[in-house]
Design a protein around this motif. Structure first.
Motif, PDB file in Angstrom:
ATOM      1  N   LEU A  36       1.075  -1.033  -0.017  1.00  0.00           N
ATOM      2  CA  LEU A  36      -0.290  -0.007  -0.086  1.00  0.00           C
ATOM      3  C   LEU A  36       0.763   1.002   0.097  1.00  0.00           C
ATOM      4  N   VAL A  37       1.444   1.244   1.077  1.00  0.00           N
ATOM      5  CA  VAL A  37       2.483   2.203   0.839  1.00  0.00           C
ATOM      6  C   VAL A  37       3.200   2.886  -0.715  1.00  0.00           C
ATOM      7  N   GLU A  38       3.275   1.842  -1.474  1.00  0.00           N
ATOM      8  CA  GLU A  38       4.509   1.829  -2.598  1.00  0.00           C
ATOM      9  C   GLU A  38       2.663   2.336  -3.861  1.00  0.00           C
ATOM     10  N   PHE A  39       1.950   1.436  -3.610  1.00  0.00           N
ATOM     11  CA  PHE A  39       0.309   1.879  -4.030  1.00  0.00           C
ATOM     12  C   PHE A  39       0.027   3.358  -4.500  1.00  0.00           C
ATOM     13  N   LYS A  40      -0.385   3.608  -3.368  1.00  0.00           N
ATOM     14  CA  LYS A  40      -0.234   4.789  -2.843  1.00  0.00           C
ATOM     15  C   LYS A  40       0.375   6.284  -3.545  1.00  0.00           C
ATOM     16  N   SER A  41       1.228   5.764  -2.951  1.00  0.00           N
ATOM     17  CA  SER A  41       2.006   6.819  -3.875  1.00  0.00           C
ATOM     18  C   SER A  41       2.542   7.103  -5.034  1.00  0.00           C
ATOM     19  N   ALA A  42       2.558   5.718  -6.044  1.00  0.00           N
ATOM     20  CA  ALA A  42       2.053   5.850  -7.248  1.00  0.00           C
ATOM     21  C   ALA A  42       0.562   6.312  -7.874  1.00  0.00           C
ATOM     22  N   SER A  43      -0.516   5.731  -7.336  1.00  0.00           N
ATOM     23  CA  SER A  43      -1.189   5.539  -7.466  1.00  0.00           C
ATOM     24  C   SER A  43      -2.349   7.476  -7.048  1.00  0.00           C
ATOM     25  N   GLU A  44      -1.296   7.876  -6.899  1.00  0.00           N
ATOM     26  CA  GLU A  44      -1.706   9.564  -6.526  1.00  0.00           C
ATOM     27  C   GLU A  44      -0.966  10.405  -7.564  1.00  0.00           C
ATOM     28  N   LYS A  45       0.412   9.722  -7.804  1.00  0.00           N
ATOM     29  CA  LYS A  45       0.945  10.664  -8.368  1.00  0.00           C
ATOM     30  C   LYS A  45       0.616  10.891  -9.804  1.00  0.00           C
ATOM     31  N   TYR A  46      -0.137   8.877 -10.537  1.00  0.00           N
ATOM     32  CA  TYR A  46      -0.343   8.517 -11.492  1.00  0.00           C
ATOM     33  C   TYR A  46      -1.435  10.112 -11.700  1.00  0.00           C
ATOM     34  N   ASN A  47      -2.737   9.522 -10.729  1.00  0.00           N
ATOM     35  CA  ASN A  47      -3.871   9.803 -10.645  1.00  0.00           C
ATOM     36  C   ASN A  47      -3.815  11.772 -10.396  1.00  0.00           C
ATOM     37  N   HIS A  48      -2.533  12.553 -10.251  1.00  0.00           N
ATOM     38  CA  HIS A  48      -2.770  13.773 -10.258  1.00  0.00           C
ATOM     39  C   HIS A  48      -1.559  14.358 -12.084  1.00  0.00           C
ATOM     40  N   ALA A  49      -1.004  13.453 -12.924  1.00  0.00           N
ATOM     41  CA  ALA A  49      -0.340  13.812 -13.847  1.00  0.00           C
ATOM     42  C   ALA A  49      -1.556  13.369 -15.345  1.00  0.00           C
ATOM     43  N   ILE A  50      -2.688  13.227 -14.830  1.00  0.00           N
ATOM     44  CA  ILE A  50      -3.550  12.042 -15.400  1.00  0.00           C
ATOM     45  C   ILE A  50      -4.506  14.062 -15.310  1.00  0.00           C
ATOM     46  N   THR A  51      -4.817  14.151 -14.381  1.00  0.00           N
ATOM     47  CA  THR A  51      -5.656  15.014 -14.185  1.00  0.00           C
ATOM     48  C   THR A  51      -4.880  16.612 -14.353  1.00  0.00           C
ATOM     49  N   GLU A  52      -3.536  16.774 -14.260  1.00  0.00           N
ATOM     50  CA  GLU A  52      -3.444  17.575 -15.174  1.00  0.00           C
ATOM     51  C   GLU A  52      -3.251  17.681 -15.939  1.00  0.00           C
ATOM     52  N   VAL A  53      -3.124  16.712 -17.397  1.00  0.00           N
ATOM     53  CA  VAL A  53      -3.128  16.842 -18.157  1.00  0.00           C
ATOM     54  C   VAL A  53      -4.647  17.499 -19.366  1.00  0.00           C
ATOM     55  N   THR A  54      -6.109  16.561 -18.428  1.00  0.00           N
ATOM     56  CA  THR A  54      -7.483  17.002 -18.442  1.00  0.00           C
ATOM     57  C   THR A  54      -7.519  17.789 -19.027  1.00  0.00           C
ATOM     58  N   ASN A  55      -6.813  18.621 -17.548  1.00  0.00           N
ATOM     59  CA  ASN A  55      -6.718  20.193 -17.006  1.00  0.00           C
ATOM     60  C   ASN A  55      -6.930  20.801 -17.497  1.00  0.00           C
ATOM     61  N   THR A  56      -5.427  20.725 -18.695  1.00  0.00           N
ATOM     62  CA  THR A  56      -4.813  21.578 -19.481  1.00  0.00           C
ATOM     63  C   THR A  56      -5.383  21.493 -21.416  1.00  0.00           C
ATOM     64  N   VAL A  57      -5.886  19.958 -21.175  1.00  0.00           N
ATOM     65  CA  VAL A  57      -6.649  20.492 -22.510  1.00  0.00           C
ATOM     66  C   VAL A  57      -8.064  20.917 -22.487  1.00  0.00           C
ATOM     67  N   LYS A  58      -8.963  21.150 -21.345  1.00  0.00           N
ATOM     68  CA  LYS A  58     -10.257  22.194 -20.859  1.00  0.00           C
ATOM     69  C   LYS A  58      -9.168  23.594 -20.944  1.00  0.00           C
ATOM     70  N   HIS A  59      -8.194  24.268 -20.725  1.00  0.00           N
ATOM     71  CA  HIS A  59      -7.769  25.002 -20.228  1.00  0.00           C
ATOM     72  C   HIS A  59      -7.519  25.296 -22.291  1.00  0.00           C
ATOM     73  N   GLN A  60      -7.145  24.825 -23.091  1.00  0.00           N
ATOM     74  CA  GLN A  60      -6.673  24.766 -24.637  1.00  0.00           C
ATOM     75  C   GLN A  60      -8.421  24.901 -25.482  1.00  0.00           C
ATOM     76  N   MET A  61      -8.858  24.075 -24.443  1.00  0.00           N
ATOM     77  CA  MET A  61      -9.963  24.067 -25.467  1.00  0.00           C
ATOM     78  C   MET A  61     -11.525  25.406 -25.781  1.00  0.00           C
ATOM     79  N   LYS A  62     -10.942  26.260 -23.721  1.00  0.00           N
ATOM     80  CA  LYS A  62     -11.416  27.470 -23.797  1.00  0.00           C
ATOM     81  C   LYS A  62     -11.348  28.650 -24.880  1.00  0.00           C
TER      82      LYS A  62
END
Length: 225
Positions: free
Chosen positions: A199-225
């Motif tokens: 869980l120590v490794e999985f939580k860290s990896a999944s949180e970073k993964y989640n943040h990275a993909i969220t950043e991608v989707t937010n950037t896309v939303k910004h570019q579409m405005k």
């Protein structure tokens, strides 16, 4: 009360801990499914990919669910590799090198990709350029995705791999039996250690993964405005 509880009075607490850690693992798995589907949606919409969404197998094992995410990510990586190869082919070597340079500003990279994205996809959009930069031109994001795959593979190969994800609804004692086949002190302790370690490794990896993909989707939303 299990018979072993008379010999090991701390076992009830250990069962509760196994239950708590099991739920945390399921939550992380569920988050990874959701984020992977978000990434799939973005790639399908903006890079013309044909990737299918994935669903968690509630009656499957943890290993089966880890494998589902890993296979989905591997398909995603293949699609990104195609885009990367196309960019490398269409861009001047110096411009392609700029995409890999972490010191270069993201706006500059998006401008570079936008010059050739129409040749690759048949149309040019800021959102498509942003996705390409975020996921193809970012070694950081690539490293995060690879790390998640590594951790999922480790969990699947561990003591936890054979555990069914649906045991959570059966009650604590049933969960312990499904996981261990018994409720002895040493087995409970081994289960707790295995959960905690992964869980120590999985939580860290999944949180970073989640943040990275969220950043991608937010950037896309910004570019579409």
């Amino acid at each position: 009360m299990a018979q072993s509880d008379f010999l090991y009075p701390e076992n009830p607490k250990r069962r509760q801990e196994v239950n708590r850690l099991h739920q945390q693992l399921l939550d992380c798995l569920s988050d990874s499914f959701d984020v992977t589907n978000k990434l799939t949606e973005v790639l399908n919409m903006h890079l013309g990919c044909r990737l299918a969404s994935i669903e968690m197998k509630r009656d499957g094992t943890i290993k089966e669910n880890c494998d589902i995410i890993i296979q989905a990510i591997m398909k995603i990586q293949k699609e990104l590799q195609k885009v990367d190869e196309a960019l490398k082919d269409k861009l001047e070597p110096t411009l392609y090198k700029k995409l890999q340079d972490i010191k270069e500003r993201e706006t500059e990279k998006i401008a570079i990709v936008q010059k050739v994205i129409s040749v690759i996809l048949g149309e040019a959009t800021s959102a498509a350029s942003a996705v390409a930069v975020k996921l193809v031109g970012s070694s950081v994001t690539t490293g995060i995705i690879n790390k998640l795959v590594t951790v999922l593979a480790q969990i699947g190969a561990s003591l936890l791999g054979s555990i069914g994800v649906a045991v959570l609804g059966l009650g604590i004692d049933m969960i312990v039996r499904a996981i261990l086949g018994a409720v002895e002190k040493t087995q409970l302790q081994a289960a707790i250690k295995s959960y905690e370690k992964h869980l120590v490794e999985f939580k860290s990896a999944s949180e970073k993964y989640n943040h990275a993909i969220t950043e991608v989707t937010n950037t896309v939303k910004h570019q579409m405005k």
